[in-house]
Design a protein around this motif. Structure first.
Motif, short mmCIF file in Angstrom:
data_model
loop_
_atom_site.label_atom_id
_atom_site.label_comp_id
_atom_site.label_asym_id
_atom_site.label_seq_id
_atom_site.Cartn_x
_atom_site.Cartn_y
_atom_site.Cartn_z
N THR A 1 -14.89 -27.99 0.03
CA THR A 1 -13.73 -28.77 0.47
C THR A 1 -12.46 -27.93 0.33
OG1 THR A 1 -14.82 -30.78 -0.29
CG2 THR A 1 -12.44 -30.90 0.09
N ALA B 1 -8.73 -26.82 -0.27
CA ALA B 1 -7.55 -27.33 -0.98
C ALA B 1 -6.30 -26.89 -0.24
CB ALA B 1 -7.52 -26.78 -2.41
N ASN B 2 -6.38 -25.72 0.36
CA ASN B 2 -5.28 -25.13 1.15
C ASN B 2 -5.90 -24.03 1.99
OD1 ASN B 2 -5.57 -22.82 -0.60
ND2 ASN B 2 -4.19 -23.79 -2.07
N TYR C 1 -10.34 -23.57 -2.43
CA TYR C 1 -11.18 -24.76 -2.36
C TYR C 1 -10.79 -25.76 -3.45
CZ TYR C 1 -13.72 -21.53 0.53
OH TYR C 1 -14.04 -20.63 1.51
N ARG C 2 -11.01 -27.02 -3.17
CA ARG C 2 -10.61 -28.11 -4.06
C ARG C 2 -11.37 -28.08 -5.38
NH1 ARG C 2 -7.07 -31.24 -3.30
NH2 ARG C 2 -7.24 -31.33 -1.06
N ARG D 1 -8.56 -33.31 -8.02
CA ARG D 1 -7.72 -33.89 -6.96
C ARG D 1 -6.65 -32.94 -6.44
NH1 ARG D 1 -6.61 -40.02 -9.01
NH2 ARG D 1 -8.77 -40.71 -8.86
N GLN D 2 -6.02 -32.21 -7.35
CA GLN D 2 -4.87 -31.38 -6.96
C GLN D 2 -5.08 -29.90 -7.23
OE1 GLN D 2 -1.18 -32.93 -8.65
NE2 GLN D 2 -2.35 -34.69 -9.32
N ASP D 3 -6.17 -29.56 -7.84
CA ASP D 3 -6.37 -28.19 -8.30
C ASP D 3 -7.25 -27.42 -7.32
OD1 ASP D 3 -4.91 -28.97 -10.66
OD2 ASP D 3 -6.72 -30.04 -11.24
N TYR D 4 -7.38 -26.12 -7.54
CA TYR D 4 -8.13 -25.31 -6.58
C TYR D 4 -8.72 -24.07 -7.24
CZ TYR D 4 -3.93 -22.40 -6.46
OH TYR D 4 -2.88 -21.59 -6.81
N THR E 1 -9.65 -19.91 -10.83
CA THR E 1 -9.39 -21.35 -10.81
C THR E 1 -8.00 -21.65 -11.35
OG1 THR E 1 -11.74 -21.75 -11.15
CG2 THR E 1 -10.27 -23.59 -11.60
N GLY F 1 -15.42 -29.60 -8.35
CA GLY F 1 -15.30 -28.97 -7.05
C GLY F 1 -16.68 -28.47 -6.70
#
Length: 184
Positions: free
Chosen positions: A85, A87-88, A92-93, A96-99, A157, A174
């Protein structure tokens, strides 16, 4: 790929973070006979202690490295992607908000050093494995065929200030998987 996990406890208590990577191979014309594996499917960041203060920027959990191997019965073009998924545009996610970001380093094809490039833009060299992009193995500037491929996968991470400031036990996850792209 299994989840990235992070149980966190009350402010000032212990937190645990981990990235779980599992190499899964998609069935396909060129990839059906190849085997893809990781040296360690779990990247564990261990127990974390919150100091009760929130950071204004994302905080790196540090870089971890695992080994990626691809073994094919015959010579084939090696092209890889990571299906996770986004994240930006870069990573990758994770929660919820981290990557997390993935970078392939020290690539070898049949034991010899090679380059990596974006599949549809060979001028864009490097091992950053971004969402929606495919890396292909190059030798002499052209896609190369081989039976074995290996590279170090660097996992970096990042946690947001909100993830660091949790008060109760929390799990961040993730997931994704490495895929060999047929016909690279």
């Amino acid at each position: 790929m299994k989840p990235l996990r992070r149980p966190a406890a009350r402010a000032g208590a212990l937190k645990r973070a981990g990235v779980l990577l599992a190499g899964l191979l998609l069935a396909g014309e060129a990839s059906a006979a190849c085997r893809l594996s990781l040296s360690q499917p779990l990247v564990d960041y261990g127990l974390l202690r919150s100091d009760g203060q929130s950071a204004s920027q994302a905080v790196s959990m540090g870089k971890r490295t695992v080994r990626l191997n691809v073994v094919c019965p015959g010579a084939t073009v090696i092209a890889l992607r990571f299906d996770g998924t986004p994240a930006n545009a870069e990573g990758y996610r994770f929660g919820r908000q981290d990557y997390f970001n993935l970078t392939l380093q020290h690539p070898l094809l049949d034991g010899k050093p090679v380059e990596l490039a974006q599949l549809y833009n060979h001028a864009e060299r490097g091992g950053a494995l971004r969402p929606g992009q495919v890396l292909v193995v190059l030798a002499g500037g052209l896609p190369a065929t081989g039976r074995t491929f290996s590279a170090q996968v660097q996992v970096d991470t990042w946690l947001s200030s909100a993830a660091i400031a949790v008060r109760d036990k929390t799990t961040l996850e993730g997931n994704g998987r490495f895929e060999l792209v047929p016909g690279g």
